[in-house]
Enzyme design. Sequence first.
Site, PDB file in Angstrom:
ATOM      1  N   ARG A  23       4.915  -9.904  16.921  1.00  0.00           N
ATOM      2  CA  ARG A  23       3.644 -10.343  17.520  1.00  0.00           C
ATOM      3  C   ARG A  23       3.492 -11.853  17.471  1.00  0.00           C
ATOM      4  O   ARG A  23       2.400 -12.372  17.232  1.00  0.00           O
ATOM      5  CB  ARG A  23       2.437  -9.677  16.845  1.00  0.00           C
ATOM      6  CG  ARG A  23       2.272  -8.206  17.153  1.00  0.00           C
ATOM      7  CD  ARG A  23       1.666  -7.997  18.537  1.00  0.00           C
ATOM      8  NE  ARG A  23       1.900  -6.636  18.996  1.00  0.00           N
ATOM      9  CZ  ARG A  23       1.014  -5.642  18.937  1.00  0.00           C
ATOM     10  NH1 ARG A  23      -0.168  -5.869  18.446  1.00  0.00           N
ATOM     11  NH2 ARG A  23       1.331  -4.450  19.366  1.00  0.00           N
ATOM     12  N   ARG A  27      -3.067 -12.839  19.796  1.00  0.00           N
ATOM     13  CA  ARG A  27      -4.447 -13.335  19.718  1.00  0.00           C
ATOM     14  C   ARG A  27      -4.695 -14.432  18.692  1.00  0.00           C
ATOM     15  O   ARG A  27      -5.704 -15.109  18.758  1.00  0.00           O
ATOM     16  CB  ARG A  27      -5.389 -12.155  19.442  1.00  0.00           C
ATOM     17  CG  ARG A  27      -5.632 -11.311  20.673  1.00  0.00           C
ATOM     18  CD  ARG A  27      -6.197  -9.968  20.309  1.00  0.00           C
ATOM     19  NE  ARG A  27      -5.187  -9.199  19.575  1.00  0.00           N
ATOM     20  CZ  ARG A  27      -5.308  -7.930  19.248  1.00  0.00           C
ATOM     21  NH1 ARG A  27      -6.391  -7.266  19.549  1.00  0.00           N
ATOM     22  NH2 ARG A  27      -4.341  -7.310  18.598  1.00  0.00           N
ATOM     23  N   ARG A  36      -5.833 -14.701  28.016  1.00  0.00           N
ATOM     24  CA  ARG A  36      -6.459 -13.373  27.975  1.00  0.00           C
ATOM     25  C   ARG A  36      -7.888 -13.390  28.505  1.00  0.00           C
ATOM     26  O   ARG A  36      -8.388 -12.367  28.960  1.00  0.00           O
ATOM     27  CB  ARG A  36      -6.437 -12.833  26.539  1.00  0.00           C
ATOM     28  CG  ARG A  36      -5.167 -12.137  26.172  1.00  0.00           C
ATOM     29  CD  ARG A  36      -5.038 -10.771  26.833  1.00  0.00           C
ATOM     30  NE  ARG A  36      -5.694  -9.736  26.057  1.00  0.00           N
ATOM     31  CZ  ARG A  36      -6.638  -8.940  26.520  1.00  0.00           C
ATOM     32  NH1 ARG A  36      -7.062  -9.079  27.752  1.00  0.00           N
ATOM     33  NH2 ARG A  36      -7.161  -8.011  25.755  1.00  0.00           N
ATOM     34  N   ASP A  72       4.979  -4.089  26.295  1.00  0.00           N
ATOM     35  CA  ASP A  72       4.491  -3.139  25.295  1.00  0.00           C
ATOM     36  C   ASP A  72       5.367  -1.900  25.299  1.00  0.00           C
ATOM     37  O   ASP A  72       5.951  -1.555  26.333  1.00  0.00           O
ATOM     38  CB  ASP A  72       3.043  -2.732  25.590  1.00  0.00           C
ATOM     39  CG  ASP A  72       2.416  -2.063  24.382  1.00  0.00           C
ATOM     40  OD1 ASP A  72       1.928  -2.796  23.505  1.00  0.00           O
ATOM     41  OD2 ASP A  72       2.441  -0.819  24.296  1.00  0.00           O
ATOM     42  N   TYR A 147       1.679   8.801  21.484  1.00  0.00           N
ATOM     43  CA  TYR A 147       0.710   8.262  22.449  1.00  0.00           C
ATOM     44  C   TYR A 147       0.621   9.127  23.710  1.00  0.00           C
ATOM     45  O   TYR A 147      -0.403   9.167  24.366  1.00  0.00           O
ATOM     46  CB  TYR A 147       1.081   6.836  22.847  1.00  0.00           C
ATOM     47  CG  TYR A 147       0.787   5.831  21.751  1.00  0.00           C
ATOM     48  CD1 TYR A 147      -0.503   5.332  21.574  1.00  0.00           C
ATOM     49  CD2 TYR A 147       1.785   5.380  20.892  1.00  0.00           C
ATOM     50  CE1 TYR A 147      -0.781   4.416  20.570  1.00  0.00           C
ATOM     51  CE2 TYR A 147       1.522   4.465  19.897  1.00  0.00           C
ATOM     52  CZ  TYR A 147       0.232   3.987  19.726  1.00  0.00           C
ATOM     53  OH  TYR A 147      -0.039   3.083  18.738  1.00  0.00           O
TER      54      TYR A 147
HETATM   55  O1  CP3 Z   1       5.821  -8.680  19.272  1.00  0.00           O
HETATM   56  C1  CP3 Z   1       5.590  -9.277  20.339  1.00  0.00           C
HETATM   57  O2  CP3 Z   1       5.096 -10.406  20.388  1.00  0.00           O
HETATM   58  C2  CP3 Z   1       6.045  -8.631  21.634  1.00  0.00           C
HETATM   59  C3  CP3 Z   1       5.094  -7.871  22.364  1.00  0.00           C
HETATM   60  C4  CP3 Z   1       4.676  -6.510  21.851  1.00  0.00           C
HETATM   61  C5  CP3 Z   1       3.396  -5.967  22.134  1.00  0.00           C
HETATM   62  N1  CP3 Z   1       3.372  -4.677  21.676  1.00  0.00           N
HETATM   63  C6  CP3 Z   1       2.313  -6.657  22.852  1.00  0.00           C
HETATM   64  C7  CP3 Z   1       0.924  -6.199  22.622  1.00  0.00           C
HETATM   65  C8  CP3 Z   1       5.388  -5.534  21.148  1.00  0.00           C
HETATM   66  C9  CP3 Z   1       6.789  -5.610  20.558  1.00  0.00           C
HETATM   67  C10 CP3 Z   1       4.556  -4.385  21.058  1.00  0.00           C
HETATM   68  C11 CP3 Z   1       4.985  -3.131  20.424  1.00  0.00           C
HETATM   69  C12 CP3 Z   1       3.994  -2.076  20.185  1.00  0.00           C
HETATM   70  N2  CP3 Z   1       2.944  -1.704  20.986  1.00  0.00           N
HETATM   71  C13 CP3 Z   1       4.037  -1.193  19.070  1.00  0.00           C
HETATM   72  C14 CP3 Z   1       5.085  -1.198  17.992  1.00  0.00           C
HETATM   73  C15 CP3 Z   1       4.912  -2.293  17.016  1.00  0.00           C
HETATM   74  C16 CP3 Z   1       3.750  -2.144  16.076  1.00  0.00           C
HETATM   75  O3  CP3 Z   1       2.817  -2.945  16.208  1.00  0.00           O
HETATM   76  O4  CP3 Z   1       3.773  -1.245  15.229  1.00  0.00           O
HETATM   77  C17 CP3 Z   1       2.962  -0.300  19.196  1.00  0.00           C
HETATM   78  C18 CP3 Z   1       2.596   0.818  18.231  1.00  0.00           C
HETATM   79  C19 CP3 Z   1       2.277  -0.635  20.419  1.00  0.00           C
HETATM   80  C20 CP3 Z   1       1.104   0.037  21.002  1.00  0.00           C
HETATM   81  C21 CP3 Z   1      -0.047  -0.889  21.106  1.00  0.00           C
HETATM   82  N3  CP3 Z   1      -0.177  -1.898  22.048  1.00  0.00           N
HETATM   83  C22 CP3 Z   1      -1.206  -0.885  20.303  1.00  0.00           C
HETATM   84  C23 CP3 Z   1      -1.481   0.075  19.158  1.00  0.00           C
HETATM   85  C24 CP3 Z   1      -2.045  -1.916  20.783  1.00  0.00           C
HETATM   86  C25 CP3 Z   1      -3.445  -2.242  20.350  1.00  0.00           C
HETATM   87  C26 CP3 Z   1      -3.490  -2.744  18.973  1.00  0.00           C
HETATM   88  C27 CP3 Z   1      -3.455  -4.235  18.946  1.00  0.00           C
HETATM   89  O5  CP3 Z   1      -2.614  -4.814  18.252  1.00  0.00           O
HETATM   90  O6  CP3 Z   1      -4.319  -4.818  19.617  1.00  0.00           O
HETATM   91  C28 CP3 Z   1      -1.355  -2.566  21.856  1.00  0.00           C
HETATM   92  C29 CP3 Z   1      -1.815  -3.738  22.614  1.00  0.00           C
HETATM   93  C30 CP3 Z   1      -0.924  -4.934  22.540  1.00  0.00           C
HETATM   94  N4  CP3 Z   1       0.419  -4.928  22.765  1.00  0.00           N
HETATM   95  C31 CP3 Z   1      -1.329  -6.252  22.224  1.00  0.00           C
HETATM   96  C32 CP3 Z   1      -0.170  -7.057  22.282  1.00  0.00           C
HETATM   97  C33 CP3 Z   1      -0.038  -8.548  22.053  1.00  0.00           C
HETATM   98  C34 CP3 Z   1      -2.765  -6.699  21.912  1.00  0.00           C
HETATM   99  C35 CP3 Z   1      -3.082  -7.875  22.742  1.00  0.00           C
HETATM  100  C36 CP3 Z   1      -4.473  -8.133  23.190  1.00  0.00           C
HETATM  101  O7  CP3 Z   1      -5.411  -7.321  23.028  1.00  0.00           O
HETATM  102  O8  CP3 Z   1      -4.591  -9.228  23.768  1.00  0.00           O
END
Ligand code: CP3
Length: 333
Positions: A23, A27, A36, A72, A147
């Site tokens: 990540r 944010r 965003r 994602d 999911y």
């Molecule tokens: O790591 C990185 O910078 C690369 C991008 C990346 C995202 N998601 C962008 C994202 C990666 C590698 C993921 C993987 C991902 N997505 C996982 C596995 C890794 C982990 O965190 O355990 C999972 C379970 C997801 C599913 C997912 N996507 C969730 C549960 C959420 C919401 C929770 C949260 O962190 O807000 C997302 C949204 C998401 N994917 C965001 C980002 C940067 C949130 C961004 C925002 O709201 O602006």
Amino acid sequence: MNALILQTLRCEETSRPPVWLMRQAGRYQPEYRALRSKHSLWELFHKPELAAQVTLLPVDILGVDAAILFSDILVIAEVFGLKVHFPEQGGPSIQPALCSAADVEALAAQPVEERLSYVQETIALLKPQLKVPLIGFCGGPFTVATYLIEKEKREAWMAHDPQSFHQLLEKISEASLAYLRLQIAAGVQVVQVFDSWASLLTPQQFAEFSLKYLHKIVEGIRATGVPLILFCRNSSLYPEELASLKPAGISFDWHQEMALLRQKVPFPIAIQGNLDPEILRGPYPLVKEATKKLLRSMKNEKGWIVNLGHGILPDTPVENVRCFVELVKESDA
Ligand code: CP3
């Protein structure tokens, strides 16, 4: 080209360990929040110019040793014609969610080149701009399945109709392999598989519903020669099991000392981690102390990629992240 992470994934001698953070685009960065405020998450993932711009933010600002594609794990649902919804509050959801064995039976994958061509375009835009390797990724089949199916149904489904649950995992594994191969053909140099939710399972279920499909993905990618890193939350519960799949690397959480995990994971498997993301939130003297301790504990170890045990928390001060990266880069660990 900075090839530190590639050398480390082969467990070669390097002058210092490479560092990147899960990540690392997100944010906690004002530049990300500015983007965003103008674009939905869906747009950031689907518009190649935007996805490439976000991918580059941490590379330019932090000077990390690898970029990770901004996307994602849930975009894979689009291969099955399902829609992913990223609400402003709370976690993502899939529509329509799978409710029955008949839904799984009917699930048909479209070619990834059609459904996920925008990812190919993002990678093509990024490649000429990067001086560090690009990491591609997908979700672990079990995590993606959690999911795709209705939340309340998962436990009972696994227990009462394992056959159709396995059919779902099989379909997700096939699609994920095709998706990783697409990313590799477009130019990613490392792939990471995020099986975040696998640790919800009992050890026996973990072997049956998670490990088995991670194994398929590891084996499916092996012939490409591209190194693959396995990530699970709480992977420190299963170092031997994960190592038995012989991936290029394993990413660990912070519940075990990195040096101890090194003893449990045989060479030439590299290990990645494992600062607690809570510690990175600060105050800074604690970040410095914990990072130095981690570096000391792994001094002169080959095959170690510095990272967090999980993703950067949204309220982490940018300065802490920048200093963490600096401390690693100054070290001769
Ligand atoms: O790591 C990185 O910078 C690369 C991008 C990346 C995202 N998601 C962008 C994202 C990666 C590698 C993921 C993987 C991902 N997505 C996982 C596995 C890794 C982990 O965190 O355990 C999972 C379970 C997801 C599913 C997912 N996507 C969730 C549960 C959420 C919401 C929770 C949260 O962190 O807000 C997302 C949204 C998401 N994917 C965001 C980002 C940067 C949130 C961004 C925002 O709201 O602006």
